[in-house]
Design an enzyme around this catalytic site. Structure first.
Site, short mmCIF file in Angstrom:
data_model
loop_
_atom_site.label_atom_id
_atom_site.label_comp_id
_atom_site.label_asym_id
_atom_site.label_seq_id
_atom_site.Cartn_x
_atom_site.Cartn_y
_atom_site.Cartn_z
N LYS A 88 0.85 -1.19 0.00
CA LYS A 88 0.00 0.00 0.00
C LYS A 88 0.88 1.23 0.00
O LYS A 88 2.05 1.24 0.41
CB LYS A 88 -0.94 0.02 1.21
N GLY A 127 9.48 -0.42 5.77
CA GLY A 127 9.48 0.36 4.54
C GLY A 127 8.28 1.26 4.37
O GLY A 127 8.25 2.07 3.44
N LEU A 144 5.34 0.30 3.44
CA LEU A 144 4.47 -0.23 2.39
C LEU A 144 3.44 -1.22 2.94
O LEU A 144 2.68 -1.82 2.19
CB LEU A 144 5.29 -0.91 1.30
N ASP A 146 -2.67 -0.85 10.57
CA ASP A 146 -2.82 -0.91 9.12
C ASP A 146 -3.49 -2.19 8.64
O ASP A 146 -3.81 -2.31 7.45
CB ASP A 146 -1.46 -0.78 8.44
#
Length: 278
Positions: A13, A99, A101, A138
């Site tokens: 993401k 990271g 992501l 998340d």
């Protein structure tokens, strides 16, 4: 091919913007962000076990298997449903740790989605999101499965429509621990909130970026290079940075010009999680 034989994708993401708009009494930060998935990520395969154990067949270096988010997700699903089946989890890891992501969170969500189907536990998306939230802020967006404007600690969603886009994503050779960024006294925590209906592509910034750049100069260096190609931003708490392109050819041309000491990749934006249809 049966469900037990298939690959279960765990996509990356991006946070197209990320504002810290306050802080709860329990210390959790209140955020506003837009999540978009990418057509790249990790891959999970599941193998049934007859001994009732949950085993990570592909442990990550330095991460005790019992603390891995895939194992914790499988255990949480069993605890919530009373399931007793065992499983071996085979995770093909492509996304970097630390990271920004969403790699670990995406892996956890895919584990919940896959085992909910494989174990026939029958939980709906809302219940899976609640289980996921206990694993990490998340995780719910990957269960929700659509491009969304997110609020709260990142678990309240308003779906958004995004134009097709390609992204050049750079991967600095550093892992940025999320708690370190949120603990920083330098972090801005008072950005004015907006209504979801008022968000437009290109709006805002990443409030975590300045702190990450100060602590990790490699993040700043990668952002500086990317800004020659557009409105570059950091994703999540870092370290990965991205810039958007309307055409794949332009993104690939920028990637080809990347300095030899930098690494990156090109990916298309997705409107839906690949597992949103199951």
């Amino acid at each position: 091919m049966t469900d037990w034989q298939r690959d279960w994708p765990a996509p990356a993401k991006l946070n197209l913007f990320l504002h810290v708009v306050g802080r709860r009494a329990d210390g959790y930060h209140l955020l506003q962000t837009v999540f978009r998935f990418l057509d790249c990520g990790d891959t999970l395969r599941c193998e049934p076990r007859g001994d009732g154990r949950i085993v990570l067949a592909t442990p990550l270096p330095g991460v005790p298997p019992e603390t891995d988010l895939t194992v914790r997700a499988a255990s949480a699903l069993r605890a919530a449903t009373g399931a007793t089946a065992g499983v071996s989890l085979h995770l093909e890891k492509r996304l970097p740790m630390g990271g920004g992501l969403g790699g670990g969170s995406s892996d956890a969500a895919t584990t919940l989605l896959a085992l909910n189907r494989l174990w026939r536990t029958g939980l709906d998306s809302s219940r899976l999101q609640r289980i996921g939230l206990a694993l990490g802020a998340d995780v719910p967006i990957f269960v929700h499965g659509r491009s969304s404007f997110a609020e709260g600690v990142g678990e309240h969603f308003t779906d958004v429509s995004l134009p097709p886009a390609w992204y050049l994503v750079l991967v600095p050779a550093v892992a940025v621990p999320t708690p370190e960024i949120f603990r920083s006294a330098a972090l801005r925590r008072d950005t004015p909130a907006i209504a979801a209906a008022d968000w437009r592509p290109g709006f805002g910034r990443n409030d975590l970026e300045a702190v990450a750049c100060a602590l990790y100069p490699e993040v700043a260096r990668h952002l500086d290079w990317l800004r020659h190609h557009g409105d570059a931003r950091m994703s999540g708490s870092g370290a990965c940075c991205f810039v958007e392109f309307a055409r794949e050819s332009a993104a690939q041309a920028a990637l080809a010009a990347l300095p030899a000491d930098m690494k990156g990749f090109v990916a298309a934006g997705l409107d839906r999680h690949p597992l949103a249809i199951i």
